[in-house]
Design an enzyme around this catalytic site. Structure first.
Site, PDB file in Angstrom:
ATOM      1  N   ASN A  36      -3.777   3.396  -9.699  1.00 15.98           N
ATOM      2  CA  ASN A  36      -3.960   2.354  -8.686  1.00 15.98           C
ATOM      3  C   ASN A  36      -3.690   2.998  -7.328  1.00 15.98           C
ATOM      4  O   ASN A  36      -2.537   3.212  -6.968  1.00 15.98           O
ATOM      5  CB  ASN A  36      -2.989   1.194  -8.954  1.00 15.98           C
ATOM      6  CG  ASN A  36      -3.035   0.147  -7.853  1.00 15.98           C
ATOM      7  OD1 ASN A  36      -3.922   0.180  -6.986  1.00 15.98           O
ATOM      8  ND2 ASN A  36      -2.089  -0.783  -7.877  1.00 15.98           N
TER       9      ASN A  36
ATOM     10  N   LYS B  35      -4.080   1.811  -4.431  1.00 21.72           N
ATOM     11  CA  LYS B  35      -3.675   0.856  -3.387  1.00 21.72           C
ATOM     12  C   LYS B  35      -4.488   1.139  -2.106  1.00 21.72           C
ATOM     13  O   LYS B  35      -5.644   1.549  -2.210  1.00 21.72           O
ATOM     14  CB  LYS B  35      -2.163   0.925  -3.164  1.00 21.72           C
ATOM     15  CG  LYS B  35      -1.410   0.786  -4.507  1.00 21.72           C
ATOM     16  CD  LYS B  35       0.055   0.582  -4.380  1.00 21.72           C
ATOM     17  CE  LYS B  35       0.660   0.507  -5.784  1.00 21.72           C
ATOM     18  NZ  LYS B  35       2.086   0.259  -5.788  1.00 21.72           N
TER      19      LYS B  35
ATOM     20  N   HIS C  81      -1.262  -8.085  -9.440  1.00 23.82           N
ATOM     21  CA  HIS C  81      -0.307  -7.079  -8.990  1.00 23.82           C
ATOM     22  C   HIS C  81       0.759  -7.750  -8.127  1.00 23.82           C
ATOM     23  O   HIS C  81       0.454  -8.643  -7.334  1.00 23.82           O
ATOM     24  CB  HIS C  81      -1.017  -5.967  -8.205  1.00 23.82           C
ATOM     25  CG  HIS C  81      -0.145  -4.763  -8.034  1.00 23.82           C
ATOM     26  ND1 HIS C  81       0.871  -4.725  -7.106  1.00 23.82           N
ATOM     27  CD2 HIS C  81      -0.104  -3.587  -8.699  1.00 23.82           C
ATOM     28  CE1 HIS C  81       1.494  -3.556  -7.205  1.00 23.82           C
ATOM     29  NE2 HIS C  81       0.922  -2.847  -8.167  1.00 23.82           N
TER      30      HIS C  81
ATOM     31  N   GLU D 139       2.190  -6.850  -5.524  1.00 19.86           N
ATOM     32  CA  GLU D 139       1.970  -6.785  -4.070  1.00 19.86           C
ATOM     33  C   GLU D 139       1.056  -7.922  -3.620  1.00 19.86           C
ATOM     34  O   GLU D 139       1.201  -8.433  -2.506  1.00 19.86           O
ATOM     35  CB  GLU D 139       1.381  -5.411  -3.705  1.00 19.86           C
ATOM     36  CG  GLU D 139       2.454  -4.323  -3.788  1.00 19.86           C
ATOM     37  CD  GLU D 139       1.930  -2.947  -4.135  1.00 19.86           C
ATOM     38  OE1 GLU D 139       0.721  -2.711  -4.038  1.00 19.86           O
ATOM     39  OE2 GLU D 139       2.763  -2.093  -4.529  1.00 19.86           O
TER      40      GLU D 139
ATOM     41  N   GLU E 245       5.053  -4.186 -14.931  1.00 19.58           N
ATOM     42  CA  GLU E 245       5.477  -3.465 -13.732  1.00 19.58           C
ATOM     43  C   GLU E 245       6.690  -4.173 -13.127  1.00 19.58           C
ATOM     44  O   GLU E 245       6.524  -5.118 -12.342  1.00 19.58           O
ATOM     45  CB  GLU E 245       4.349  -3.434 -12.698  1.00 19.58           C
ATOM     46  CG  GLU E 245       3.099  -2.720 -13.163  1.00 19.58           C
ATOM     47  CD  GLU E 245       2.308  -2.132 -11.995  1.00 19.58           C
ATOM     48  OE1 GLU E 245       1.940  -0.962 -12.088  1.00 19.58           O
ATOM     49  OE2 GLU E 245       2.081  -2.837 -11.000  1.00 19.58           O
TER      50      GLU E 245
ATOM     51  N   GLY F   7       7.233   1.904  -6.395  1.00 22.95           N
ATOM     52  CA  GLY F   7       7.353   2.650  -5.146  1.00 22.95           C
ATOM     53  C   GLY F   7       8.773   2.969  -4.738  1.00 22.95           C
ATOM     54  O   GLY F   7       9.025   3.388  -3.612  1.00 22.95           O
TER      55      GLY F   7
ATOM     56  N   SER G  84       7.037   3.701 -10.491  1.00 23.20           N
ATOM     57  CA  SER G  84       7.633   5.038 -10.322  1.00 23.20           C
ATOM     58  C   SER G  84       7.446   5.921 -11.553  1.00 23.20           C
ATOM     59  O   SER G  84       8.319   6.716 -11.898  1.00 23.20           O
ATOM     60  CB  SER G  84       9.116   4.929  -9.948  1.00 23.20           C
ATOM     61  OG  SER G  84       9.248   4.296  -8.691  1.00 23.20           O
TER      62      SER G  84
HETATM   63  P1  13P Z   1       4.244   3.441  -8.046  1.00 22.40           P
HETATM   64  O1  13P Z   1       3.777   4.313  -9.215  1.00 22.40           O
HETATM   65  O2  13P Z   1       3.937   4.031  -6.719  1.00 22.40           O
HETATM   66  O3  13P Z   1       5.657   3.006  -8.223  1.00 22.40           O
HETATM   67  O4  13P Z   1       3.333   2.108  -8.128  1.00 22.40           O
HETATM   68  C1  13P Z   1       3.169   1.476  -9.345  1.00 22.40           C
HETATM   69  C2  13P Z   1       2.136   0.424  -9.188  1.00 22.40           C
HETATM   70  O5  13P Z   1       2.334  -0.531  -8.450  1.00 22.40           O
HETATM   71  C3  13P Z   1       0.881   0.584  -9.917  1.00 22.40           C
HETATM   72  O6  13P Z   1       0.113  -0.573  -9.884  1.00 22.40           O
END
Ligand code: 13P
Length: 252
Positions: A9, A11, A97, A99, A169, A175, A215
């Protein structure tokens, strides 16, 4: 047998040129690899999907979108529909997601609409669930994840639910550099699988791919992926560098 998947992903990252190079580098590395039953999916921003699907035609990865609207077409300025994704041969879409839940107030009902629209157009949703830190600390993480599933994916008929890929997640791991421990991930993945068995049946539960995200990187991927109910990963930061992403893929 359920499919094993590593999905990147991206982003909101990369210029067009950077995206093209990253995809080309990943494609070149995958070329020499024996992937067996592992699927590699790249989810770049919308504006790079056509370029990505063009390269994917000749390569060993598939392409997914990071979002889509719940309507098929119409006056929804700035939005992208399942029909559009389908017309580019995009076969996967990330839905729910954290976010998007957090920054764009996407609620359970809206997410259910998106899941339904994806299924209607033969696009496999990668549906994300996961608790925030306060919920884990309060011990409500199982209840929270169950509600997210109940309200947005468990409305599907069994034959449609079979198309869904789940991604656990934990928001506190996204992150932050603090991944869930393999034990925490396994515990939740097993819980999710048992919840699916209760809602649908054992076979559907055993066949559902459940990814871990948060992560996950080349250093911790192996110990996470080795857990019996962790079927791969949804990778953020570590999907933005070809070598790092390929190292995660080879950990599966
Ligand atoms: P990170 O791997 O940067 O923690 O992000 C995970 C994520 O949100 C994948 O959708």
């Amino acid at each position: 047998m359920r499919k094993k998947i590593v999905a990147g992903n991206w982003k909101m990252n990369k210029t067009f040129g950077e995206a093209e190079k990253l995809i080309a580098d990943i494609a070149a590395s995958l070329e020499g690899m024996e992937l067996k039953d592992t699927e590699v999916i790249l989810c770049p921003p919308f504006v790079y999907l056509e370029m990505a699907t063009d390269i994917a035609e000749e390569s060993k990865f598939r392409v997914g979108a990071q979002n889509m609207n719940d309507h098929d077409l119409g006056a929804f300025t700035g939005e992208i529909s399942a029909i559009m994704l389908n017309s580019l041969d995009v076969k996967y879409v990330i839905i729910g997601h954290s976010e998007r839940r957090q920054h764009y107030n996407e609620n359970h009902e809206f997410l259910a609409g998106k899941v339904n629209a994806a299924i209607r157009h033969q696009i496999q949703p990668i549906f994300c669930c996961g608790e925030i830190l306060a919920e884990r600390e309060a011990g409500t993480h199982f209840t929270i994840v169950k509600k997210q599933l109940d309200d947005s994916v468990f409305q599907l008929l069994p034959e449609h639910f079979k198309q869904v890929i789940l991604a656990y997640e934990p928001v506190w791991a996204i992150g932050t550099g603090v991944n869930a421990t393999p034990e925490q991930a396994q515990e939740m993945h097993l819980y999710i699988r048992e919840t699916i068995a209760e809602k649908y049946d054992r076979q559907i539960a055993d066949d559902t791919t459940i990814l871990y995200g948060g992560s996950c990187n080349s250093k911790n991927a192996r110990e996470l992926f080795i857990q019996p109910d962790v079927d791969g990963g949804l990778i953020g930061g570590s999907s933005l560098k070809a070598d790092e992403f390929i190292a995660v893929v080879t950990s599966l």
